[in-house]
Write a protein that holds these residues in place. Structure first.
Motif, PDB file in Angstrom:
ATOM      1  N   ARG A 194     -10.700  -2.945   8.907  1.00 32.57           N
ATOM      2  CA  ARG A 194      -9.461  -2.540   8.229  1.00 32.57           C
ATOM      3  C   ARG A 194      -9.876  -1.705   7.023  1.00 32.57           C
ATOM      4  O   ARG A 194     -10.609  -2.202   6.160  1.00 32.57           O
ATOM      5  N   GLY A 195      -9.392  -0.481   6.985  1.00 31.57           N
ATOM      6  CA  GLY A 195      -9.761   0.388   5.868  1.00 31.57           C
ATOM      7  C   GLY A 195     -11.270   0.505   5.765  1.00 31.57           C
ATOM      8  O   GLY A 195     -11.951   0.815   6.746  1.00 31.57           O
ATOM      9  N   ASP A 234     -10.939  -5.549  -4.080  1.00 29.39           N
ATOM     10  CA  ASP A 234     -11.409  -4.417  -4.879  1.00 29.39           C
ATOM     11  C   ASP A 234     -12.075  -4.925  -6.162  1.00 29.39           C
ATOM     12  O   ASP A 234     -11.680  -4.568  -7.267  1.00 29.39           O
ATOM     13  N   ILE A 257      -6.461  -7.606  -4.079  1.00 28.62           N
ATOM     14  CA  ILE A 257      -6.395  -7.408  -2.622  1.00 28.62           C
ATOM     15  C   ILE A 257      -6.231  -5.916  -2.274  1.00 28.62           C
ATOM     16  O   ILE A 257      -5.350  -5.241  -2.784  1.00 28.62           O
ATOM     17  N   GLU A 258      -7.121  -5.453  -1.415  1.00 27.78           N
ATOM     18  CA  GLU A 258      -7.016  -4.080  -0.903  1.00 27.78           C
ATOM     19  C   GLU A 258      -6.639  -4.103   0.578  1.00 27.78           C
ATOM     20  O   GLU A 258      -5.913  -3.248   1.068  1.00 27.78           O
ATOM     21  N   GLU A 259      -7.191  -5.072   1.285  1.00 28.43           N
ATOM     22  CA  GLU A 259      -6.843  -5.260   2.696  1.00 28.43           C
ATOM     23  C   GLU A 259      -6.684  -6.750   2.924  1.00 28.43           C
ATOM     24  O   GLU A 259      -7.413  -7.554   2.355  1.00 28.43           O
ATOM     25  N   VAL A 260      -5.737  -7.108   3.778  1.00 32.80           N
ATOM     26  CA  VAL A 260      -5.629  -8.513   4.169  1.00 32.80           C
ATOM     27  C   VAL A 260      -5.159  -8.583   5.604  1.00 32.80           C
ATOM     28  O   VAL A 260      -4.344  -7.783   6.039  1.00 32.80           O
ATOM     29  N   ASN A 278       3.260  -6.063   3.752  1.00 31.24           N
ATOM     30  CA  ASN A 278       2.552  -7.330   3.847  1.00 31.24           C
ATOM     31  C   ASN A 278       2.869  -8.141   2.591  1.00 31.24           C
ATOM     32  O   ASN A 278       2.420  -7.810   1.500  1.00 31.24           O
ATOM     33  N   PHE A 287       0.502  -9.224  -0.512  1.00 27.64           N
ATOM     34  CA  PHE A 287       0.074  -8.457  -1.693  1.00 27.64           C
ATOM     35  C   PHE A 287       0.849  -7.177  -1.962  1.00 27.64           C
ATOM     36  O   PHE A 287       0.608  -6.516  -2.971  1.00 27.64           O
ATOM     37  N   ARG A 291      -6.054   0.924  -3.700  1.00 27.69           N
ATOM     38  CA  ARG A 291      -5.637  -0.273  -2.950  1.00 27.69           C
ATOM     39  C   ARG A 291      -4.121  -0.442  -2.897  1.00 27.69           C
ATOM     40  O   ARG A 291      -3.624  -1.306  -2.188  1.00 27.69           O
ATOM     41  N   ARG A 313      -1.073   2.894   1.195  1.00 27.53           N
ATOM     42  CA  ARG A 313      -1.295   2.683   2.632  1.00 27.53           C
ATOM     43  C   ARG A 313      -0.941   3.979   3.354  1.00 27.53           C
ATOM     44  O   ARG A 313       0.115   4.560   3.112  1.00 27.53           O
ATOM     45  N   GLU A 321      -8.372   3.421  15.205  1.00 21.65           N
ATOM     46  CA  GLU A 321      -8.244   2.168  14.453  1.00 21.65           C
ATOM     47  C   GLU A 321      -8.244   0.904  15.309  1.00 21.65           C
ATOM     48  O   GLU A 321      -8.845  -0.083  14.938  1.00 21.65           O
ATOM     49  N   HIS A 356     -12.789   4.226  12.811  1.00 19.65           N
ATOM     50  CA  HIS A 356     -13.110   3.012  12.048  1.00 19.65           C
ATOM     51  C   HIS A 356     -14.027   2.117  12.880  1.00 19.65           C
ATOM     52  O   HIS A 356     -13.633   1.047  13.335  1.00 19.65           O
TER      53      HIS A 356
END
Lengths: 508, 388
Positions: free
Chosen positions: A47-48, A321, A423-426, B150, B153, B276, B279, B342, B362
C-alpha cells in the motif's frame, strides 16, 4: 490429459515445502493456488510506499549461523537457504500492562534468566527450576520421547523422559503456578500463550516451554522482504526443479477410483491425473468438500467430532510517517494488556467488545529496510475467534471492522500513544479476511483449537484414502516453523507411497 | 495410536484422552458448515459478478451512465464509496477488462451505476458506450480498491479534487455522506475542460444548495466567450483561495487524468499539506513510461519486441503497449482487476529479457528479486519470455 506424480493443493507454508520437497526428489508435481500469490499467511501486500508483512511475527527454529538449528537444515534441503536473508530480533518481547508491569525480555537463554531474577529476586529458585524444566522438557519431547516411543518401552520412557512423564500433559498454568508466586511474573513468563489463542490453563506445558526455550536459545527471526520472500524462494526452488505452478486456480474436486486418489478437477473444469494429493487445505475442506462423492472415512469423522474450531485474528497494518523511536518502540515485539488475567483476555477473544490486550510488531525496528526511510511498518494484532463475524450482516461489515480497529488501537495507545497521529496507510483484516485468503472455516489461522485435547499424541493420522495426504496447521501445531516442517515431512511420507506405486506399475 | 498404552505412563495423558473422547460425544463432524466459507466470502468478495444492464442514461456528449444489476436479481455486494469493479468484455474476439468506479451510493445495493467517459483512443469505453444496450449481460469482479474514506484516520473534513470523470468516486462518497447523514464536511473541487461536459452538473449543484456540509467549487479550463464562472488551471493560488487557511486535519482525495493528479499533488504539497493526508486514485498504465527515471536508453515506445509465452507460443508487440494488453490482444490473458499496478492479480513471471516497471508498479520486494511482474503496467523493453 495432463498427468502428475503428485498434485499439491494450496501454496501455504506446508503446501510450498511439500511441493518443493516432492519435486526436488524427482516427483512430477503440480502446485495449485487459488490466489495470485504463494504463501497463504506467509505473504505481504503493498500500500503506497509500504510493503506489509501479513503474518510472520517471530520465526523460530532457525538458530544462528554459528549455532544452527533445525530450520536451517530444512531450508537448505529445500534449496532456499541461500535465496533469503534472515534478520535477528534481539528481544523476545516487551510486556506492558499499564500500572502493573513493563518489562522487556532479551532473546538470550542466559540473559532471560538474569533479567527475570533481577526483576523477581525473591523467586530466584523457582525461575531457575522453571527455565531448566523448559529446556529439559524440550529435549525430551524432541529427542528421547520419539526414541522411547519407537522402542515401545515404558521402562525407557520413564528412564529417558522423566520430566516428560511428570509434566508432558500438565497444563502450562499448573506448571507456572507450581514454580511462581507473583502474578506479574506468571503473566510475564506465560505471555507467548497469546500466539496460540488458548489460555495457559488449557494448553499442555510443553507447548509453552518450547516457545520460551526455542525463541530464547535459538532467537526470534524475521525475513528480509517478509515471509513473502520465503514463499517466493520456495516457488523459485520448486520451478528450478521442474515443478509446475498455477496461480488463480483452485482445486474443485479430488477424484478417486476404488477409494484411492486418481486425479484432481481444477477450478477451470480441467481434470489432471495423479495418484497422490497433498492437501494444504483444511481437512474439513478436504474431506467434506473436495473429496468426490464419498463420505470421509469413519475415523476421520470421529476425529472431527473431537475437534473445536481454532482462533482467527484481527490485524491492523499501519504505515506510519514517523520513526520507531518517535513512537517509543524499544523492542520489535510488544504485548500490551489491560489486565493480568489471562482468562479475562481469553474471554474477550470470542466477542466484538473491546479487546483487553493486543500485540504490536514493528518490523523496521531491527530491519531498517522494512519501511521507507523515516517511516515505520507497524502491525497490531489481537487473536479473535471468528464466529462472531459470521453474524455481522454484509452491509455492516466495513463499519464493524473499523469500529473494532479503533478499539484495538485504543488498547495499544495506552503504551504507544502516538500511533494515530502518524498514520499514512492502514489496512484492517478481520477473521473474514483470513477466511477469504486462507479458505478456512471461521477464518482459523492455526487450524483446530490447540488445547491439550488437540495434541497429535492423542490422535491417529487422518488417512483412509490411499494417496491423500494432509499438510497444514490443522494436523499439527500452527505457526511458521511447524507448518514448514509439516509439509516437508508429509512429502517424505507421500514420496514413499509414490515410489511404491511406481514399483507396483513396474511389476505389472 | 499404537503406543497409547505407553503414553498412559505420562501423568495427565489418560485425562486428556478422556477429555478428547468427551468432546467427540458433543462435537460435530462439521458437515453442517459445508459450503459456509464459500457463501460468506461470495457475499463480500465474489470473484465474479454476473450483471445485467438495466438502464442507460446519457450524461454529457462524452459520457453515459450504465446502471447494472445482479443478473439473478439479488442484492449486489456492499462496497465502500470510492471503490471500483473491473468490467470484463469481449470485443471482436479479444477478452479484456477495465476498472470503473461505482458512481452510485453504497446504500443502494439493487444496482451499481457505472459512469463511463469516452477515452481518447479508447477501446473498452467505446464498446460500452456504443455497443452495449439495455438488457445486455456483463461480467465484473467484486468491488475492490483502497481509494475510499477510511474512518481510522481520514477524519471528517474531506476535500475531493476531481478532474473530468474523476468525479465518479466523489459522487458515490458524497451520496454516502448525505444518505447516512454522516457528520462530515465534503468539499468537491471539480475541474472540467468544457462547460457542456460536466458530469452530474445539475445534481451536484442542487445538492450543494441543499446541504450545508457539501461545498462545490467548479473550474473550467477552456471557457466559452463571456463565461463568468471560475476558469483556468488549478494553481496553488486558486487552491489556497478555495481551501482557506486551515489545512490541518483535512484529507484530500485526488482523481482525474494523470497530469491533473500530478499537478494537484504538487500544489497541495507546496501549500504544506502532508503527503500522508493525500490519497490519489490509480489511473491505469502510464502513457509515457519513457519519461520516467530508469527507462533504458535508446529504446522507443514504437520499437517492436517478441513476447514468448513458455510452452504456448509467441507474438510481436510494441514496447509502449502494456504487456497485459498485448497478451489479451493475442489470445492470452491473466487475472486482473485494477490494471494500474496495485492489486497484483495480474502478477506473472518473467523468465528472460527485461521489462520496465514504472512507478505505478507497486511490486513486492521479493517479487522484484525473483522476477515477478505486474503485466498490466509492465513494458517489454526487449524480447522476453514469460510464464503463464
Amino acid at each position: 490429459m495432463h498427468s502428475y506424480d503428485a498434485v499439491v493443493i494450496g501454496a501455504g507454508n506446508a503446501g510450498l515445502t511439500a511441493a518443493t520437497a516432492l519435486q526436488r526428489e524427482g516427483s512430477k508435481t503440480l502446485l495449485l493456488e487459488r490466489h495470485n500469490i504463494p504463501g497463504g499467511c506467509a505473504t505481504s501486500f503493498v500500500r503506497g510506499q509500504f510493503e506489509f508483512e501479513v503474518a510472520l511475527h517471530q520465526l523460530s527454529g532457525l538458530g544462528t549461523p554459528d549455532k544452527p538449528f533445525i530450520m536451517r537444515k530444512v531450508f537448505d534441503s529445500l534449496g532456499v537457504l541461500d535465496k533469503v536473508e534472515f534478520v535477528q530480533e534481539h528481544s523476545l518481547y516487551r510486556l506492558a500492562v499499564p500500572g502493573e508491569i513493563d518489562v522487556t525480555l532479551p532473546a538470550s537463554w542466559s540473559g532471560l534468566k538474569r533479567t527475570l531474577i533481577e526483576l523477581f529476586p525473591a523467586e530466584q529458585a523457582g525461575i531457575e527450576a522453571f527455565l531448566k524444566l523448559c529446556e529439559t522438557i524440550c529435549l525430551e519431547s524432541f529427542m528421547t520421547l520419539p526414541q522411547a516411543r519407537r522402542a515401545g518401552s515404558e521402562d525407557m520412557l520413564k528412564k529417558m523422559c522423566p520430566h516428560y512423564v511428570k509434566y508432558g500433559f500438565m497444563s502450562a498454568k499448573s506448571v507456572v503456578d507450581e514454580h511462581f508466586q507473583d502474578p506479574k511474573l506468571k503473566s510475564l513468563i506465560s505471555a507467548y500463550w497469546l500466539y496460540l489463542g488458548v489460555p495457559p490453563g488449557e494448553i499442555p506445558f510443553p507447548d509453552l516451554a518450547v516457545m520460551i526455550y526455542a525463541y530464547a536459545a535459538f532467537k526470534p527471526w524475521h525475513i528480509k522482504g517478509g515471509s513473502q520472500a520465503m514463499s517466493n524462494a520456495l516457488v523459485e526452488s520448486f520451478l528450478e526443479a521442474g515443478g509446475e505452478v498455477r496461480f488463480n486456480c483452485g482445486a474443485e474436486k479430488i477424484l478417486t477410483d476404488n477409494g484411492a486418489v486418481s486425479g484432481v478437477q481444477l477450478e477451470t473444469g480441467e481434470v489432471v491425473k495423479c495418484r497422490t494429493v497433498v492437501s494444504n487445505a483444511s481437512p474439513l475442506m478436504t474431506f467434506n468438500e473436495l473429496l468426490d462423492g464419498q463420505q470421509p472415512p469413519l475415523p476421520v469423522q470421529q476425529d472431527f467430532k473431537s475437534r473445536r474450531m481454532g482462533t482467527s485474528a484481527f490485524v491492523i497494518y499501519l504505515g506510519l510517517d514517523c520513526t520507531p523511536q518517535e513512537l517509543g518502540i524499544t523492542a520489535a515485539s510488544s504485548f500490551v494488556y489491560q489486565t493480568l488475567s489471562d482468562e479475562a483476555l481469553y474471554q474477550r477473544m470470542g466477542s466484538l467488545e473491546a479487546p483487553l490486550g493486543g500485540m504490536l510488531t514493528c518490523y523496521n525496528f531491527e530491519e531498517p529496510e522494512a519501511a521507507p526511510p523515516g517511516k515505520s511498518q507497524v502491525v497490531l494484532v489481537c487473536l479473535q475467534y471468528g464466529d462472531v463475524w459470521n453474524s455481522v450482516a454484509p452491509e455492516d461489515y466495513a463499519k464493524t471492522k473499523y469500529a473494532f480497529a479503533e478499539q484495538l488501537i485504543d488498547v495499544i495507545e495506552q503504551v504507544y500513544p502516538k500511533v494515530r497521529d502518524y498514520i499514512e496507510e492502514v489496512e484492517v483484516a478481520t477473521p473474514l479476511t483470513m477466511m477469504r485468503y486462507l479458505n478456512t472455516p471461521s477464518g482459523a489461522i492455526y487450524g483446530f483449537r490447540q488445547s491439550t485435547e488437540d495434541s497429535a499424541l492423542l490422535r491417529e493420522r487422518l488417512d483412509g484414502v490411499p494417496g491423500l495426504y494432509l499438510a497444514s496447521a490443522w494436523t499439527g501445531m500452527g505457526g511458521f516453523q511447524p507448518t514448514y516442517m509439516a509439509g516437508e515431512s508429509t512429502a517424505r511420507a507421500a514420496l514413499k507411497y509414490i515410489k511404491a506405486q511406481h514399483t507396483e506399475v513396474a511389476h505389472v | 495410536m499404537s503406543d497409547n498404552n505407553l503414553l498412559n505412563a505420562v501423568a495427565g495423558f489418560r485425562d486428556a484422552m478422556a477429555a478428547k473422547d468427551a468432546l467427540a460425544q458433543t462435537g460435530s463432524d462439521f458437515t453442517e458448515v459445508k459450503g459456509a466459507v464459500a457463501k460468506t466470502i461470495s457475499q463480500l468478495h465474489p470473484k465474479r459478478l454476473a450483471l445485467t444492464v438495466t438502464q442507460i442514461v446519457e450524461d454529457t456528449p462524452s459520457t453515459k451512465t450504465l446502471r447494472v444489476a445482479a443478473s439473478d436479481s439479488r442484492l449486489l455486494p456492499p462496497f465502500q464509496a470510492g471503490q471500483y469493479i473491473n468490467v470484463f468484455v469481449q470485443i471482436n474476439g479479444v477478452e479484456t477488462a477495465r476498472p470503473y468506479a461505482v458512481a452510485s451510493s453504497p446504500c443502494e445495493r439493487r444496482y451499481y451505476d457505472l459512469t463511463i467517459k469516452r477515452a481518447q483512443g479508447g477501446f473498452v469505453s467505446h464498446h460500452l458506450l456504443d455497443a452495449v444496450q439495455v438488457g445486455d449481460s456483463l461480467q465484473s469482479s467484486g468491488p475492490m480498491g483502497s481509494f475510499h474514506h477510511n474512518p481510522v484516520f481520514h477524519g471528517d473534513d474531506l476535500v475531493f479534487l476531481a478532474g473530468g470523470s474523476g468525479s465518479v468516486p466523489a459522487r458515490s462518497m458524497l451520496l454516502n455522506i448525505l444518505h447516512n447523514d454522516l457528520p462530515f464536511n465534503f468539499q468537491l473541487i471539480y475541474a472540467n475542460s468544457f462547460v457542456d461536459d460536466v458530469i452530474y452538473a445539475d445534481e451536484l449543484r442542487q445538492l450543494a444548495s441543499e446541504h450545508a456540509n457539501f461545498r462545490l467549487d467548479e473550474i473550467i479550463s477552456r471557457p466559452p466567450a463571456g463565461f463568468t464562472g471560475r476558469s483556468g488551471r488549478l494553481t496553488g493560488e486558486v487552491l489556497r483561495e478555495l481551501l482557506g487557511e486551515q489545512l490541518d486535519g483535512k484529507m484530500f482525495y485526488i482523481c482525474g487524468p494523470t497530469p491533473f493528479n500530478n499537478n494537484c499533488l504538487e500544489q497541495l504539497l507546496a501549500l504544506g499539506v502532508k503527503r500522508r493526508r493525500i490519497r490519489i486514485e490509480a489511473n491505469g498504465a502510464p502513457k509515457s513510461p519513457d519519461q520516467q527515471a530508469g527507462w533504458p536508453q535508446g529504446v522507443s515506445l514504437d520499437d517492436e519486441v517478441t513476447i514468448s509465452v513458455r510452452g504456448k507460443g509467441s507474438f510481436t508487440a510494441k514496447v509502449g503497449e502494456p504487456l497485459l494488453n498485448s497478451l489479451e490482444r493475442n489470445g492470452y490473458g491473466a487475472e486482473n482487476a485494477c490494471r494500474s499496478g496495485e492489486c497484483s492479480l495480474c502478477r506473472i513471471k518473467l523468465l528472460s529479457g527485461a521489462v520496465f516497471n514504472p512507478t505505478e508498479a507497486h511490486l513486492r520486494k521479493s517479487d522484484r528479486d525473483f522476477g515477478w511482474i505486474y503485466s498490466c503496467v509492465a513494458f517489454p523493453t526487449e524480447d522476453i519470455e514469460i510464464l503463464l
